[in-house]
Design a protein around this motif. Structure first.
Motif, mmCIF file in Angstrom:
data_model
loop_
_atom_site.group_PDB
_atom_site.id
_atom_site.type_symbol
_atom_site.label_atom_id
_atom_site.label_comp_id
_atom_site.label_asym_id
_atom_site.label_seq_id
_atom_site.Cartn_x
_atom_site.Cartn_y
_atom_site.Cartn_z
ATOM 1 N N PRO A 205 0.852 -1.194 0.000
ATOM 2 C CA PRO A 205 0.000 0.000 0.000
ATOM 3 C C PRO A 205 0.890 1.247 0.000
ATOM 4 O O PRO A 205 1.790 1.372 0.836
ATOM 5 C CB PRO A 205 -0.790 -0.121 1.311
ATOM 6 N N ASP B 170 -1.567 4.708 -4.032
ATOM 7 C CA ASP B 170 -2.880 4.132 -3.728
ATOM 8 C C ASP B 170 -3.764 5.108 -2.970
ATOM 9 O O ASP B 170 -4.986 5.088 -3.104
ATOM 10 C CB ASP B 170 -2.715 2.857 -2.891
ATOM 11 N N ILE C 74 -7.310 0.718 3.391
ATOM 12 C CA ILE C 74 -6.464 -0.297 2.768
ATOM 13 C C ILE C 74 -7.194 -1.635 2.678
ATOM 14 O O ILE C 74 -7.071 -2.371 1.692
ATOM 15 C CB ILE C 74 -5.140 -0.449 3.552
#
Length: 224
Positions: free
Chosen positions: A68, A139, A201
């Motif tokens: 991530p 992200d 996430i």
């Protein structure tokens, strides 16, 4: 004479102006509270012209493809709260943080990273002119400012469909609707920021909905 007001300035600087344009409704209210006539105060938001660019290679900054990736864009200055971002990362396992920008706190932030044993997961990119490519790579966007009149980072995240977490500074809290087009944490609250990062996430549906609504809001209200 028209003045564009993008921060919480003193009224004396605008005494020779006929009209004031604030880039947020709160800035307009602020100037009126200082004594400026409401009928000569106007809200016109910022806008951006967005041209997507291909993502940069994560290997350029020794970052795994499947990790991530959190991106912070901004000056390395106390008001930007980047120390909060670094502290929050400690409780977000396996995530990497890219900080794009330069400023007087660089050495201090690097020392904080070392003290928290996060050097392996934090990358200082320096001053960059390719934010479109960085946003295509990341992200998530983290915007941890302590003070912010507006923040074009909001529009850039929305335009690039990159989900955003911000703090409740003056600007972001006016435009980000928590759980709809972004997520909001209290200023300097590293626990909240960590929890929101872990939440987004692990929740692809939330990530997609924030991206879609942010892009819709940008397209409707913040293009030329």
């Amino acid at each position: 004479r028209v003045a564009r007001v993008g921060g919480y300035y003193k009224l004396k600087y605008f005494e020779k102006c006929d009209h004031i344009v604030g880039i947020t409704p709160h800035l307009c209210d602020y100037m009126v509270e200082l004594g400026w006539p409401r009928e000569r105060t106007h809200y016109i938001p910022n806008f951006i012209r967005w041209s997507p660019e291909p993502a940069v290679s994560r290997t350029e900054f020794d970052t795994p493809e499947d990790a991530p990736l959190i991106l912070c864009l901004g000056r390395l200055h106390p008001v930007k709260g980047l120390d909060t971002a670094i502290k929050a990362l400690k409780d977000v396992p396996d995530a990497y943080l890219w900080i794009a920008g330069d400023g007087p706190l660089k050495s201090e932030l690097e020392s904080l990273t070392d003290d928290l044993n996060l050097k392996s997961r934090v990358r200082f990119l320096g001053w960059r002119t390719d934010k479109e490519a960085l946003l295509a790579t990341a992200d998530f966007v983290l915007f941890p400012s302590r003070q912010e009149g507006f923040g074009n980072v909001i529009l850039e995240a929305w335009a690039s469909k990159t989900p955003m977490i911000a703090t409740r500074a003056e600007g972001p809290s006016q435009f980000i609707k928590h759980g709809e087009n972004g997520l909001l944490a209290d200023i300097d609250n590293t626990e909240q920021i960590s929890a929101l990062l872990n939440q987004i996430i692990s929740d692809q549906k939330l990530k997609n909905s924030l991206s879609d609504q942010g892009f819709e809001d940008y397209s409707r209200d913040f293009t030329e």
